[in-house]
Write an enzyme that holds these catalytic residues in place. Structure first.
Site, short mmCIF file in Angstrom:
data_model
loop_
_atom_site.label_atom_id
_atom_site.label_comp_id
_atom_site.label_asym_id
_atom_site.label_seq_id
_atom_site.Cartn_x
_atom_site.Cartn_y
_atom_site.Cartn_z
CB CYS A 114 -0.94 0.01 1.20
SG CYS A 114 -2.08 -1.36 1.19
CG HIS A 243 -3.29 3.65 2.23
ND1 HIS A 243 -3.76 3.22 1.00
CD2 HIS A 243 -3.29 2.54 3.04
CE1 HIS A 243 -4.04 1.93 1.07
NE2 HIS A 243 -3.77 1.50 2.28
CG ASN A 273 -6.85 -0.49 1.19
OD1 ASN A 273 -6.12 -0.11 0.28
ND2 ASN A 273 -6.39 -0.91 2.36
O1 UT7 Z 1 -3.98 -0.99 3.53
C1 UT7 Z 1 -3.50 -2.06 4.26
C2 UT7 Z 1 -3.53 -1.78 5.69
N1 UT7 Z 1 -4.69 -2.34 6.31
C3 UT7 Z 1 -5.45 -1.62 7.13
O2 UT7 Z 1 -5.25 -0.44 7.29
C4 UT7 Z 1 -6.52 -2.26 7.92
C5 UT7 Z 1 -6.52 -1.69 9.30
N2 UT7 Z 1 -7.56 -2.33 10.13
C6 UT7 Z 1 -8.85 -2.05 9.99
O3 UT7 Z 1 -9.27 -1.28 9.14
C7 UT7 Z 1 -9.79 -2.66 11.00
O4 UT7 Z 1 -9.03 -3.33 11.99
C8 UT7 Z 1 -10.82 -3.66 10.36
C9 UT7 Z 1 -11.87 -2.88 9.58
C10 UT7 Z 1 -10.11 -4.64 9.46
C11 UT7 Z 1 -11.53 -4.43 11.46
O5 UT7 Z 1 -12.16 -3.53 12.36
P1 UT7 Z 1 -11.97 -3.68 13.94
O6 UT7 Z 1 -12.79 -2.64 14.57
O7 UT7 Z 1 -10.49 -3.65 14.20
O8 UT7 Z 1 -12.60 -5.09 14.23
P2 UT7 Z 1 -11.93 -6.41 14.87
O9 UT7 Z 1 -10.96 -7.01 13.90
O10 UT7 Z 1 -11.44 -6.09 16.24
O11 UT7 Z 1 -13.19 -7.37 14.97
C12 UT7 Z 1 -14.30 -7.05 15.82
C13 UT7 Z 1 -15.38 -8.07 15.60
C14 UT7 Z 1 -14.87 -9.52 15.65
O12 UT7 Z 1 -15.87 -10.31 16.28
P3 UT7 Z 1 -15.69 -10.75 17.82
O13 UT7 Z 1 -14.40 -11.54 17.88
O14 UT7 Z 1 -15.64 -9.47 18.61
O15 UT7 Z 1 -16.92 -11.57 18.08
C15 UT7 Z 1 -14.80 -9.91 14.19
O16 UT7 Z 1 -14.94 -11.29 13.97
O17 UT7 Z 1 -15.97 -7.91 14.31
C16 UT7 Z 1 -15.99 -9.16 13.62
N3 UT7 Z 1 -15.89 -8.92 12.19
C17 UT7 Z 1 -16.96 -8.70 11.41
N4 UT7 Z 1 -18.27 -8.64 11.67
C18 UT7 Z 1 -19.09 -8.37 10.64
C19 UT7 Z 1 -14.77 -8.87 11.43
N5 UT7 Z 1 -15.10 -8.61 10.16
C20 UT7 Z 1 -16.44 -8.50 10.11
C21 UT7 Z 1 -17.36 -8.24 9.08
N6 UT7 Z 1 -18.68 -8.18 9.39
N7 UT7 Z 1 -16.97 -8.02 7.81
#
Ligand code: UT7
Length: 316
Positions: A114, A243, A273
């Site tokens: 990225c 980004h 993204n």
């Molecule tokens: O360009 C490359 C660099 N990459 C990035 O910048 C990505 C940076 N990270 C992010 O943007 C965020 O961390 C995400 C959008 C990927 C995830 O958001 P988050 O607020 O960090 O969520 P999390 O990973 O802590 O997950 C929270 C919950 C989990 O469930 P439990 O374990 O709390 O029951 C996940 O399983 O959300 C769940 N979850 C979803 N639920 C519904 C993860 N993906 C999804 C989804 N729909 N698509």
């Protein structure tokens, strides 16, 4: 003294739109979750006959038209992409063939993920500043849909396809004021292109929350370092061109720079993204809608797989 100036910008987006509502039918997710956690509503998906090279060609043509140069005027082509048509010949060489030119250097930057556009800008800046190149075409072009695991709800909702381009050339006045590049391979496992099983298609694997936290910390420090190197203050910056990974990361970066969100280019709501294409896509959109104007100071920043991250501070 020679500075590097952005002479023209261009972009290309595939026609097909994939909405959050369509993703609801593919994986266990909801439009509300995606919008609230990421800011993304929809993304573009390349057609089966579209590649990093075909999209790069369209974006490059626009950028060269805006810069008032033709492909024959180019001294170098750099394509930042993690999703090239082939490892070799490079996407940049495929572009030479499409443009019918041969007399320029051409290579891809595959591994900065990225941050590829920022890495490319920093490299191009060195060539123009020291007089070894006059016109450089720099493109970010990605078919992220080809490396997404469409059964993994934690990643497949995030990415989109597209290409953005700039033509860079020499100027007596800034231009690119400074660039800063960083990497830390100790975080290699939290964001990678890997196969789950032997011989399976490689897909993006990401510990999103870990990347999120590291990005916020690293980018905050990066702004301080970049401003200090340029001898500028936060209040000198007119635009943040970040980004486009997550609206919450972008909001936190705007806060750090004390900029209102009206001074931040946002495309991720409609594009998701697009990895190395996201900054030049956002830049081109803001230039074409006459938001960003000549003479304004821009802070560009990116982070991603490696981890690799970087910034560029420039006068447009
Ligand atoms: O360009 C490359 C660099 N990459 C990035 O910048 C990505 C940076 N990270 C992010 O943007 C965020 O961390 C995400 C959008 C990927 C995830 O958001 P988050 O607020 O960090 O969520 P999390 O990973 O802590 O997950 C929270 C919950 C989990 O469930 P439990 O374990 O709390 O029951 C996940 O399983 O959300 C769940 N979850 C979803 N639920 C519904 C993860 N993906 C999804 C989804 N729909 N698509």
């Amino acid at each position: 003294m020679i500075y590097t100036k952005i002479l023209g910008t261009g972009s290309y987006l595939p026609e097909k739109i994939l909405t959050n509502f369509e993703l609801e039918k593919m994986v266990d997710t909801t439009n509300e979750w995606i919008v609230e956690r990421t800011g993304i509503h929809e993304r573009r998906i390349a057609a089966s006959n579209e590649t990093a090279a075909t999209m790069a060609e369209q974006a490059a043509k626009q950028a060269m038209l805006a810069a008032g140069i033709s492909a024959r005027d180019l001294d170098m082509i750099i394509v930042a992409t993690t999703t090239p048509e082939k490892v070799f010949p490079s996407t940049a060489c495929l572009l030479q063939q499409r443009f019918g030119i041969a007399n320029c250097a051409a290579f891809d930057l595959n591994s900065a993920a990225c941050s590829g556009f920022i890495y490319g800008l920093s490299i191009a800046d060195q060539f123009i500043r020291n007089g070894n190149a006059k016109h450089i075409l720099l493109i970010g072009s990605e078919v992220m849909s080809s490396i997404v695991d469409w059964t993994d709800r934690t990643t497949c909702i995030l990415f989109g396809d597209g290409a953005g381009a700039v033509v860079l050339g020499p100027s007596d006045a800034p231009g690119v004021i400074c660039t800063r590049l960083h990497a830390d391979g100790n975080h290699k496992d939290i964001l990678s292109l890997s196969s789950q099983e032997k011989n399976a298609k490689p897909c993006i694997k990401m510990a999103g929350n870990s990347v999120f936290k590291l990005a916020v910390n690293m980018l905050g420090d990066l702004f301080d370092e970049t401003l200090a190197a340029a001898h500028l203050k936060k209040s000198d910056i007119h635009w943040l061109v970040p980004h486009q990974a997550n609206i919450r990361i972008i909001q936190s970066m705007a806060k750090k720079l004390e900029l209102p969100m009206e001074r931040v280019t946002i495309t991720l709501d409609k594009q998701g993204n697009t990895s190395s294409a996201s900054i030049p896509l956002a830049l081109d959109q803001a230039v074409r809608t006459r938001q960003i104007k000549r003479g304004e100071i821009l802070m560009l920043e990116a982070f991603g797989g490696g981890l690799a991250w970087g910034s560029a501070l420039l006068k447009f």
